[in-house]
Structure formats: C-alpha cells, structure tokens
Motif scaffolding. Structure first.
Motif, PDB file in Angstrom:
ATOM      1  N   SER A 115       0.776  -1.112   0.064  1.00  0.00           N
ATOM      2  CA  SER A 115       0.088   0.152  -0.006  1.00  0.00           C
ATOM      3  C   SER A 115       0.886   1.364  -0.220  1.00  0.00           C
ATOM      4  O   SER A 115       1.864   1.538   1.006  1.00  0.00           O
ATOM      5  N   PHE A 116       0.743   1.952  -1.227  1.00  0.00           N
ATOM      6  CA  PHE A 116       1.788   3.093  -1.297  1.00  0.00           C
ATOM      7  C   PHE A 116       0.744   4.446  -0.770  1.00  0.00           C
ATOM      8  O   PHE A 116      -0.181   4.647  -1.715  1.00  0.00           O
ATOM      9  N   SER A 117       1.196   5.112   0.257  1.00  0.00           N
ATOM     10  CA  SER A 117       0.317   6.315   0.460  1.00  0.00           C
ATOM     11  C   SER A 117       1.068   7.334   1.172  1.00  0.00           C
ATOM     12  O   SER A 117       2.249   7.520   1.245  1.00  0.00           O
ATOM     13  N   ARG A 118       0.303   8.117   2.473  1.00  0.00           N
ATOM     14  CA  ARG A 118       1.169   8.958   3.218  1.00  0.00           C
ATOM     15  C   ARG A 118       0.312   9.120   4.440  1.00  0.00           C
ATOM     16  O   ARG A 118      -0.730   8.729   4.426  1.00  0.00           O
ATOM     17  N   THR A 119       1.084   9.443   5.530  1.00  0.00           N
ATOM     18  CA  THR A 119       0.225   9.984   6.814  1.00  0.00           C
ATOM     19  C   THR A 119       0.432  11.624   6.900  1.00  0.00           C
ATOM     20  O   THR A 119       1.299  12.320   6.110  1.00  0.00           O
ATOM     21  N   GLU A 120       0.081  12.278   7.890  1.00  0.00           N
ATOM     22  CA  GLU A 120       0.028  13.546   7.950  1.00  0.00           C
ATOM     23  C   GLU A 120       1.587  13.772   8.180  1.00  0.00           C
ATOM     24  O   GLU A 120       2.053  15.089   7.773  1.00  0.00           O
ATOM     25  N   SER A 121       2.347  13.197   8.598  1.00  0.00           N
ATOM     26  CA  SER A 121       3.881  13.447   8.838  1.00  0.00           C
ATOM     27  C   SER A 121       4.788  13.148   7.729  1.00  0.00           C
ATOM     28  O   SER A 121       6.077  13.264   7.758  1.00  0.00           O
ATOM     29  N   THR A 122       4.383  12.312   6.855  1.00  0.00           N
ATOM     30  CA  THR A 122       5.171  11.967   5.808  1.00  0.00           C
ATOM     31  C   THR A 122       4.805  12.661   4.370  1.00  0.00           C
ATOM     32  O   THR A 122       3.797  13.455   4.344  1.00  0.00           O
ATOM     33  N   ASN A 123       5.614  12.459   3.223  1.00  0.00           N
ATOM     34  CA  ASN A 123       5.428  13.367   2.047  1.00  0.00           C
ATOM     35  C   ASN A 123       4.643  12.509   0.913  1.00  0.00           C
ATOM     36  O   ASN A 123       4.399  12.820  -0.032  1.00  0.00           O
ATOM     37  N   GLY A 124       4.594  11.017   1.290  1.00  0.00           N
ATOM     38  CA  GLY A 124       4.121  10.249   0.383  1.00  0.00           C
ATOM     39  C   GLY A 124       4.781   9.384  -0.468  1.00  0.00           C
ATOM     40  O   GLY A 124       6.153   9.608  -0.375  1.00  0.00           O
ATOM     41  N   ALA A 125       4.597   8.003  -1.042  1.00  0.00           N
ATOM     42  CA  ALA A 125       5.235   7.073  -1.485  1.00  0.00           C
ATOM     43  C   ALA A 125       5.501   7.264  -2.999  1.00  0.00           C
ATOM     44  O   ALA A 125       4.817   6.504  -3.662  1.00  0.00           O
TER      45      ALA A 125
END
Length: 366
Positions: A115-125
C-alpha cells in the motif's frame, strides 16, 4: 589581499561541502535482521540511505515504512517469508526498494501486499520499487494512486498470483507507473487501471481479466522490437504475453508464422477502450522433428533429397544419413554409394529445445 581572503573562504566552503558529502555517504548503514528479530524494529531504527538485509526465515507483515530512500532486501531470494494478517507493507515515503521476498497474504479477498500512501507527517510514497518478489493471497498486490499521494512506482520481475487484483492504480495524474517483467497469474484482474498512465511491457498475464480499465487509459503496451530473451522465452522484447486460464487468451490462440516470438497481428486489449499491444508475445515451443525423402530406394549410386517437415519453427538441423555422413542443411541432398539399408535421423532445434526423429532402414540401396 581581499582576493586572497576570498579564495580562502571559497576553499573552506568547498572543504566543508566535501566533508558533509563524505559524512553523508559514510552514514548509510547495513542492518541485518536474523530469524526471530523484528523487521519493523529494524525499519524504525533505519535512516535514509540505509539497507536492511533480512535473513531466511518467517516474519510478520503489517510493516510500516516512513523513511525515504530505504532498501529492504532478502539475503536469499524467496527464502524470506513474510506472512501478513492484513497488509504486508504500508509505505509512506519515496524511493523505497523492496526485493526478493516471498510475501503471503491472509486470503485472496483480504489485505494489500504493498500500500503506497502517506500520513500527516510524511510526504507520500513516490518512485518506489518492488522487484523480484513472490506475492500471493491478497485482495490487491500493489495499490497505487496520486489521490493517496503515491505514484511513479516500478513493479518489476515479480510473481503475483492468486490475488483478487494484481495491481490497482487510480488517479496517477502526472506520474507514470512502470510494470515490466512480471508474471501476474490466477487473479480476477491482472491490472485494474483508472486514469493511470502506465508503461506495461514484457509481462506474462494469465488471469480471468488481464486488463480492467472501465474509464479508459493512456498506456504503452510494447517497446520497439529489441533483441533479448523475453518473459516466455522468445528471442525479442516487444509487448506482453496475454493468456487466460481457459486457454483461449490472445497469445494462446494466435499464430507466429515467422518465429520471431510475436503474434502475426496486434492485440486490441479487451476492457481497455482501444488500447493496443502492437507486438504481443507468442510462446516459443520446442520443435517436433519430421522429414521425408525422395527417392527412398534405388540402385547405387543413389542421390536422395531430404526434406525437413518439422513443426515448431526449428532454427537448426542435424542429419545423420546412416552411412557415417552428416549434414546441417535444412533440406540436404545426399548420395549413397554402396548397397545396403540405411537408418536416417534428424535433430531439429530452436531456442526452446530440440527433438529427434529416427526412421530405421529408411533408405534401401541395391
């Protein structure tokens, strides 16, 4: 004096930049994970640029990666097993590489392998690579989408099987997904694509539906004809192999009369709104040797013309005429000088394999 001081300042700055670069490269570490250890713990302790090498064994899934530029690799291809109760990998940062694992899901209609996504503290995959893995028993093998803040992924040389959907990509916008060298089999959908530009070349598809693109796609399904062994053993790279479990897929039912490994006509992909593979692959088959001769009897000296009738497009021939003489011509002519009965054999060969036909006492010379 001012010029000399300026030169000194520039030199000091250059030295500092050089030292920082050296320190940055030296800071990249190799982290080993032994059986019984936690992959997640190793990931949590890793820094950008590190490589995590996992030794053979069985490990838990549901691994979350929030560090960019991280490489995670099995030390022995497919001997490191990851069993996932839900998702296997949740990836939230870019340029992550995952290679050589055997990844097993909770069931054909449950969980996501990647699963490639992001969280509030990351920039995205973005621009991650999934390479040379065995992926089975997931709802989705790889889930990618700009709407999830991911895209530009490279899905390379994997075995993806027994999944509901092999690869799902939705709303990639300006990013291009690359899918190459994979064997995607026994899935309900090989690729499920919505607004997802892709480069899809040299894959072996054998699924209920190989491409499902209900809203249309702008994808490239073949490269130019290039010398090199393709995924089904042919002598050139081009498009993809299109099969179905029923045995009625395009590549399973179309001809390749000149033996170049491509179908004699392009494939207008089903369920893809006019997408075309201009060089669909045909599986190379081993030849079945067969021949005839004329005449088969007569007085010495007897000149006999042999004709190759092998199937499977052989590329080389080896004849044995039974009198100690041989030929590598396709359709040789041979003269028998002595009386007797001669056993003839032909070995026909191509890049897939070889086959030999022998006919005993075939030529009779009086």
């Amino acid at each position: 004096m001012v010029l000399q001081k300026t030169k000194i300042v520039i030199l000091v700055v250059l030295v500092l930049f050089t030292l920082r670069a050296v320190a940055g490269s030296a800071s990249a570490a190799i982290i080993y994970v032994e059986p019984g250890d936690s992959i997640q713990k190793a990931v949590n302790n890793a820094r950008p640029g590190d490589t995590i090498i996992v030794k053979p064994g069985t490990y838990n899934g549901d691994i979350e990666i929030s560090t960019a530029n991280l490489t995670l690799i099995s030390s022995s291809p497919h001997k490191t097993i990851i069993k996932a109760k839900n998702n296997a990998f949740n990836i939230y940062e870019s340029n992550v590489v995952i290679k050589n694992f055997d990844i097993r899901g909770p069931g054909k209609y449950s969980g996501i392998c990647f699963s490639f996504s992001r969280t509030e503290s990351t920039n995205g995959a973005f621009y991650c690579t999934v390479q040379n893995n065995r992926i089975s028993n997931f709802s989705i093998g790889a889930d990618i989408g700009f709407y999830m803040n991911s895209g530009g992924e490279y899905i390379l040389n994997n075995d993806i099987f027994n999944c509901e959907t092999g690869i799902y990509a939705f709303d990639l916008m300006f990013e291009t997904l690359t899918v190459s060298g994979n064997r995607i089999t026994n899935c309900d959908n090989g690729l499920y694509l919505i607004d997802a530009p892709c480069i899809v070349i040299n894959n072996n598809f054998n699924n209920t539906v190989n491409i499902n693109a209900p809203e249309g796609i702008e994808c490239i399904f073949n490269t130019t004809k290039t010398a090199g062994k393709n995924i089904v053993g042919g002598p050139y790279l081009g498009g993809n192999y299109w099969a179905t479990p029923s045995g009625r897929g395009f590549s399973q039912t179309h001809s390749d009369k000149n033996g170049d490994g491509f179908a004699d006509e392009p494939y207008k992909l089903d369920n893809s709104h006019n997408s075309i593979d201009y060089l669909p692959l045909i599986s190379l088959k081993s030849p079945v040797a067969a021949f005839s001769a004329s005449p088969t009897s007569g007085k010495a000296p007897l000149k006999v013309k042999f004709t190759d009738k092998s199937t499977g497009l052989p590329t080389s021939w080896k004849w044995s005429f039974g009198d100690g003489n041989y030929s590598t011509a396709k359709n040789p002519v041979h003269k028998y000088g002595k009386t007797g009965k001669y056993t003839v054999s032909l070995e026909a060969k191509n890049k897939k394999g070889s086959n030999t036909k022998t006919t005993y006492n075939y030529i009779s010379v009086k």
